[in-house]
Design a protein around this motif. Structure first.
Motif, PDB file in Angstrom:
ATOM      1  N   PRO A 120      11.672  -8.977 -29.887  1.00 54.42           N
ATOM      2  CA  PRO A 120      11.806  -9.456 -28.510  1.00 54.42           C
ATOM      3  C   PRO A 120      10.423  -9.617 -27.969  1.00 54.42           C
ATOM      4  O   PRO A 120       9.596  -9.085 -28.202  1.00 54.42           O
ATOM      5  N   ARG A 214      10.942  -3.084 -23.625  1.00 60.19           N
ATOM      6  CA  ARG A 214      10.955  -1.662 -24.341  1.00 60.19           C
ATOM      7  C   ARG A 214      11.397  -1.608 -25.848  1.00 60.19           C
ATOM      8  O   ARG A 214      11.141  -0.809 -26.584  1.00 60.19           O
ATOM      9  N   LYS A 215      12.173  -2.674 -26.060  1.00 58.59           N
ATOM     10  CA  LYS A 215      12.888  -2.876 -27.451  1.00 58.59           C
ATOM     11  C   LYS A 215      11.837  -2.738 -28.363  1.00 58.59           C
ATOM     12  O   LYS A 215      12.056  -2.613 -29.534  1.00 58.59           O
ATOM     13  N   GLN A 219       9.958  -0.364 -32.828  1.00 60.24           N
ATOM     14  CA  GLN A 219       9.725  -1.190 -34.082  1.00 60.24           C
ATOM     15  C   GLN A 219       8.163  -0.970 -34.244  1.00 60.24           C
ATOM     16  O   GLN A 219       7.833  -0.847 -35.312  1.00 60.24           O
TER      17      GLN A 219
END
Length: 258
Positions: A120, A214-215, A219
């Protein structure tokens, strides 16, 4: 070439270098300087081409980082916000012996979305749109970009006004400098390089950030297991403005426990 513009405050034993984001200058940090100076010697740097460092033109990331390294203490904790986080990260890769610890704030090793990888970020079309608009009305384009950085926070209007005042406190960067900064955000990907980062690494995010979603946190937690991540609730892209007390407490705690 003359030195970068730098302000130094405080008498702590540890040097702390603060690097601002795209379109801005050292004024963005004045809201937290008094909280940090009892603990650090704080060095506020106007990045090349920005603020009072107008003598520099457009640059690639590595060139900009080299200039900043030539204008900072031999050993310091480096904190970079947004685009400044890219510069601070590159400094930790180029000269790890000079970076006691790295702190990135609302920053990403890869700002642009990579849909084929499930990564993202900002859509390339959005950054291209800002670059196109800079040639039409560059001051309004910068203001519009900064407005995105406070969306959703409890005091969004006040926070945006504070950022706008920072812009007006110094000469505006030249269009070519702003364009090269947007390209820096669009083109650089430090994810794999930072896997083997030597200095301790703290990453701070805003839960409402629309530019660094925030995604990416889980990761990067998985990709960089030796780093530490912190998310500040109700903060967007400028958590040190919306939540200065929490922000500074976390910085002080992290550095004191190195």
């Amino acid at each position: 070439m003359s030195p970068l513009y730098c302000q130094t405050f405080g008498h702590g034993e540890t040097d702390l270098v603060l690097l601002h984001g795209w379109g801005l200058n050292t004024g963005v940090w004045h809201c937290i300087v008094e909280r940090l100076t009892p603990h650090f010697r704080v060095h506020l740097i106007d990045l090349p081409g920005y603020g009072r460092s107008q003598q520099y033109g457009e640059m690639e990331l590595e060139e900009m980082t080299s200039v900043v390294l030539n204008n900072t203490p031999e050993s310091a904790v480096w904190l970079g916000w947004s685009m400044g986080g890219l510069v601070a990260s590159k400094a930790a890769l180029m000269a790890p012996e000079r970076v006691q610890a790295l702190i990135s704030v609302a920053s990403s090793p890869c700002f642009t979305e990579r849909s084929d990888e499930g990564w993202p970020g900002i859509k390339t079309s959005v950054l291209n749109g800002f670059e196109n608009q800079l040639s039409i009305d560059f001051q309004q384009t910068v203001v519009r970009f900064l407005a995105l950085q406070t969306l959703g926070t409890p005091d969004a209007r006040k926070d945006a006004k504070q950022l706008n005042q920072v812009i007006l406190s110094c000469p505006m960067p030249r269009v070519e400098v702003l364009n090269s900064g947007l390209r820096m955000l669009a083109e650089n990907d430090l994810r794999s390089e930072l896997v083997d980062l030597q200095p301790p690494f703290l990453r701070i995010y805003g839960a409402l950030d629309g530019l660094v979603p925030r995604k990416i946190i889980p990761q990067l937690d998985q990709l960089w297991p030796s780093s530490h991540s912190l998310m500040i609730d109700h903060a967007a892209h400028a958590p040190f403005i919306s939540h200065p007390e929490i922000f500074c407490q976390e910085i002080i705690y992290f550095v004191n426990n190195l």
